[in-house]
Write a protein that holds these residues in place. Structure first.
Motif, PDB file in Angstrom:
ATOM      1  N   HIS A 136       0.825  -1.208   0.000  1.00  0.00           N
ATOM      2  CA  HIS A 136       0.000   0.000   0.000  1.00  0.00           C
ATOM      3  C   HIS A 136       0.859   1.258   0.000  1.00  0.00           C
ATOM      4  CE1 HIS A 136      -3.823  -2.108   0.928  1.00  0.00           C
ATOM      5  NE2 HIS A 136      -2.997  -2.988   1.445  1.00  0.00           N
ATOM      6  N   ALA A 137       0.192   2.398  -0.142  1.00  0.00           N
ATOM      7  CA  ALA A 137       0.919   3.665  -0.241  1.00  0.00           C
ATOM      8  C   ALA A 137       1.409   4.173   1.113  1.00  0.00           C
ATOM      9  CB  ALA A 137       0.028   4.714  -0.898  1.00  0.00           C
ATOM     10  N   GLY A 138       0.787   3.771   2.182  1.00  0.00           N
ATOM     11  CA  GLY A 138       1.168   4.289   3.496  1.00  0.00           C
ATOM     12  C   GLY A 138       2.036   3.309   4.261  1.00  0.00           C
ATOM     13  N   ILE A 139       2.257   3.615   5.535  1.00  0.00           N
ATOM     14  CA  ILE A 139       3.019   2.710   6.389  1.00  0.00           C
ATOM     15  C   ILE A 139       2.016   1.776   7.044  1.00  0.00           C
ATOM     16  CG2 ILE A 139       4.661   2.557   8.295  1.00  0.00           C
ATOM     17  CD1 ILE A 139       5.396   5.498   7.705  1.00  0.00           C
ATOM     18  N   ILE A 140       1.490   0.832   6.265  1.00  0.00           N
ATOM     19  CA  ILE A 140       0.531  -0.111   6.833  1.00  0.00           C
ATOM     20  C   ILE A 140       0.798  -1.525   6.332  1.00  0.00           C
ATOM     21  CG2 ILE A 140      -1.293   1.594   7.173  1.00  0.00           C
ATOM     22  CD1 ILE A 140      -2.716   0.398   4.754  1.00  0.00           C
ATOM     23  N   GLU A 141       0.018  -2.446   6.858  1.00  0.00           N
ATOM     24  CA  GLU A 141       0.236  -3.861   6.554  1.00  0.00           C
ATOM     25  C   GLU A 141      -0.256  -4.205   5.141  1.00  0.00           C
ATOM     26  OE1 GLU A 141      -0.471  -6.527  10.116  1.00  0.00           O
ATOM     27  OE2 GLU A 141      -1.798  -4.860  10.558  1.00  0.00           O
ATOM     28  N   ARG A 190      10.641   4.305   1.294  1.00  0.00           N
ATOM     29  CA  ARG A 190       9.417   3.546   1.044  1.00  0.00           C
ATOM     30  C   ARG A 190       9.407   2.402   2.061  1.00  0.00           C
ATOM     31  NH1 ARG A 190       4.229   2.629  -0.450  1.00  0.00           N
ATOM     32  NH2 ARG A 190       4.425   1.539   1.486  1.00  0.00           N
ATOM     33  N   ASP A 215       6.000  -3.535   4.529  1.00  0.00           N
ATOM     34  CA  ASP A 215       5.712  -4.585   5.508  1.00  0.00           C
ATOM     35  C   ASP A 215       5.659  -5.896   4.741  1.00  0.00           C
ATOM     36  OD1 ASP A 215       4.449  -6.517   7.027  1.00  0.00           O
ATOM     37  OD2 ASP A 215       3.057  -5.130   7.982  1.00  0.00           O
TER      38      ASP A 215
END
Lengths: 527, 169
Positions: A179-184, B48, B51
């Motif tokens: 994804h574009a953000g800092i997420i899983e 960037r 996860d």
């Protein structure tokens, strides 16, 4: 919990038996097992649904040449574990997903990992399996090695049969897994017309790490560490649920001081996460003022965690038999000052948010989850509580230390993002009151109870109200103090499907804030 | 609006708090990062975050780098939405097998010169999850890693020193 069993339980049992479903009732000290025949599996669900039982969790395990399939139901704070025993050669039973939509993904998970077939399943596509193991191979079977048979590079899951939509002007937006953000990571497939979302399909399973498999053979301490990493934001909740299950199996109870400390840790975790979420919800509608202040408050809260408990996220504070940390008199002063400061800050911030037209415009009526849909999916935690589902284990099936405190469940009923925002705020206020009560009750005492090796085959069911809602954790022991089976049911597993419903008829650009208002854990879902 | 302005004015500049002795280390570190980055990237470093199978604990602490206390962006370090805009990949988690191809593609999509930082015990050595039918273990098993930042999870301060480590290396 059997002592709190309400009248409905025995009446219901009588009715089920009268209807021709034979039930073997095994009463455990903390939960009841109702053993039924596999072919009655679906019919029981129909009875349970009619009776108003909530479907809470489903899992299987392999014992010798048999599979035990379990489904956990709840009503008025009483839990029943329904169990069917299947022979290896005939590992199938009728699906409960036709009655309870909450059972849908859980049964697919069980099928992908055990090869137990749920007949008449409304959606028999694979779920947690992508391409890391082949179709007729089942990682949780005992003859499947933990190392598996991986290829050098696991190919992408290219041919998953997503639901299609046709028509003039209908187009598809694939999003993720990165994804574009800092997420899983996870994949979302939208069908849209213009900006309007016609349908959303979630495809999860990207962070499947084999938690259930690598739990096998662990010691209790090692399992507590693993449980603390099922979902990093719920390290207290999952570690507590797993330890509660193990302590049941070992037939030990933890000291009062340890229980109070666990309560303090759990409420601190709840507040930290809600602060982060409230800021993030505002950030997703470009109201940065709130994001800055809530991240600031969260940071201060985490710094106190580090000071008192030596861990910002409270990792590994809960261990089998008790807790690994203590709270000194000086620390109690820190906690009280924290609470005082947070109350003051919220008193200043909340009026500024409540009267803000930007937030009003974006959060009210957006991401609407109706009460009937929330009830049908058994939505948990703040998602359920914003749509009129007020169940809270801390009140309805209280475990120590919640059995000795006064507590009011936060609730809203408008079902929109604003409701889920305000429920979080009310939960912070309630959590601060709980923290004060726990600290008042603290008395000097032991922090752990000596461990007793559980008998081979002993089982336990941990039921904890984590910050996202009800966590169910099943543990069975082998001989020699090792784990035979661990299944953690994060509330996200129940809540994720609700997202597919609440985004309908919203615009695509509002998806991030819809998603954040639910904030499911990917890791806790994928295991 | 008055309430917002009042709260903003009374809260003041929190980043100045680093001048207090207890947070002096961070300020020094931040300035050092800035000098290193200036030398190589003219004051801008795009990160960037990927996860690849984490429990989400590391993500929470990476998020904290953007809160007003650490405000990593004032040193020219910012998080971007696409690997195509990135100089650095900040990778967390043991690499789950279901994310292996996605991580390889993200790495390929990042233009040269590029660096990879493995964040957290799982990314550094496999951590609690290790290698299994579902997990490739540490990040270095899948893509080349330049810097490792251990911790479960590493604190925001440790994350900052890790980024500095990359610039020196």
């Amino acid at each position: 919990m059997s002592t709190q069993h309400n009248d409905w339980c025995s009446e219901f049992l009588t009715r089920v038996i009268a209807a021709g479903i034979p039930v073997t009732h095994i009463e455990k000290s903390t939960f009841d097992i109702w053993q039924i025949n596999a072919y009655d599996w679906q019919q029981f669900a129909e009875f349970a649904h009619h009776e108003g039982l909530r479907w809470s969790a489903g899992w299987a395990e392999q014992r010798d040449a048999q599979y035990l399939v379990n489904a956990c139901f709840e009503k008025q704070g009483s839990y029943i574990v329904l169990r069917a025993t299947l022979d290896e050669a005939a590992a199938e039973l009728p699906s409960q997903a036709t009655v309870y939509p909450a059972a849908n993904r859980s049964e697919r998970h069980t099928h992908d990992l055990f090869g137990v077939k749920f007949t008449d399943h409304p959606d028999p596509r694979r779920w947690v399996r992508h391409q890391a193991w082949p179709e007729h191979s089942y990682p949780l079977r005992k003859d499947f090695p933990a190392a598996g048979y991986p290829e050098a590079v696991t190919p992408p899951d290219m041919n998953y049969p997503f639901i299609k939509a046709d028509g003039a002007g209908v187009y598809e937006i694939p999003v993720g897994p990165v994804h574009a953000g800092i997420i899983e990571p996870g994949h979302f497939r939208f069908q849209a017309v213009g900006e309007l979302i016609l349908n959303l399909e979630e495809r999860l399973g990207y962070v499947h790490k084999g938690i259930e498999k690598i739990a096998e053979g662990r010691t209790p301490e090692s399992l507590a560490r693993l449980a603390g990493r099922v979902s990093g934001d719920t390290t207290v909740g999952h570690a507590w649920a797993a330890c509660q299950a193990m302590e049941q199996a070992a037939e030990i109870s933890i000291p009062p001081r340890a229980a109070l400390l666990r309560g303090i840790l759990a409420e601190r975790e709840r507040i930290a996460n809600h602060l982060g979420d409230m800021g993030a919800i505002c950030n997703d509608v470009a109201f940065i003022f709130a994001q800055v202040h809530f991240t600031r408050l969260r940071e201060l809260w985490l710094r106190s965690n580090a000071k008192i408990f030596k861990s910002r996220l409270l990792m590994d504070c809960i261990i089998p038999g008790g807790v690994s940390c203590d709270i000194l008199e000086a620390d109690c002063i820190v906690v009280r000052e924290d609470i005082k400061r947070l109350r003051k800050e919220l008193d200043q911030l909340i009026p500024a948010l409540d009267l803000n037209t930007t937030l009003e415009d974006r959060l009210y009526t957006a991401g609407f989850l109706s009460e009937p849909i929330a009830a049908a999916f058994g939505a948990l935690g703040y998602v359920g509580r914003a749509s009129g589902q007020t169940f809270d284990i801390r009140r309805d099936a209280p475990y120590s230390p919640y059995d000795k405190v006064a507590f009011k469940v936060a609730a809203e009923n408008q079902g929109d993002i604003a409701s889920r925002f305000w429920v979080r705020y009310k939960e912070i206020i309630a959590a601060m009151k709980l923290l004060e009560q726990f600290m008042q009750q603290l008395e000097p005492g032991e922090l752990t109870t000596p461990w007793q090796i559980p008998t081979a085959g002993a089982e336990g069911l941990g039921i904890i109200e984590g910050w996202r809602g009800e966590i169910i954790s099943f543990v069975r022991f082998d001989s020699g103090n090792t784990i035979a089976r661990f299944y953690p049911r994060d509330p996200s597993i129940i809540n994720w499907p609700a997202l597919e419903k609440l985004v309908l008829n919203n615009i695509v650009p509002d998806f991030p804030v819809c998603n954040k208002s639910l904030n499911g854990s990917y890791s806790g879902n994928d295991l | 609006m008055f309430r917002i302005l009042k709260k903003t004015l009374t809260t003041g500049m929190l980043t100045e708090r680093f001048k207090f002795p207890k947070d002096a280390e961070l300020e020094q570190l931040g300035i050092e990062i800035k000098q290193q980055i200036d030398r190589r990237f003219s004051g801008s470093l795009a990160i960037r975050q990927v996860d690849a199978g984490s429990c989400n604990g590391c993500e929470l602490e990476i998020h904290a780098l953007n809160n007003p206390y650490y405000d990593i962006e004032r040193f020219g370090i910012h998080f971007v939405a696409s690997p195509r805009h990135a100089d650095i990949l900040l990778v967390t988690g043991p690499v789950s097998r279901h994310m292996q191809t996605a991580l390889l593609r993200t790495y390929d999509a990042t233009p040269n010169p590029k660096w990879v930082i493995a964040v957290g015990d799982c990314a550094v050595c496999g951590g609690e999850f290790g290698e299994s039918y579902a997990s490739c273990g540490k990040v270095a098993n899948v893509i080349p890693v330049d810097v490792t930042i251990p911790g479960c999870p590493p604190s925001p301060l440790v994350l900052m020193s890790g980024i500095l480590g990359l610039m020196k290396g």
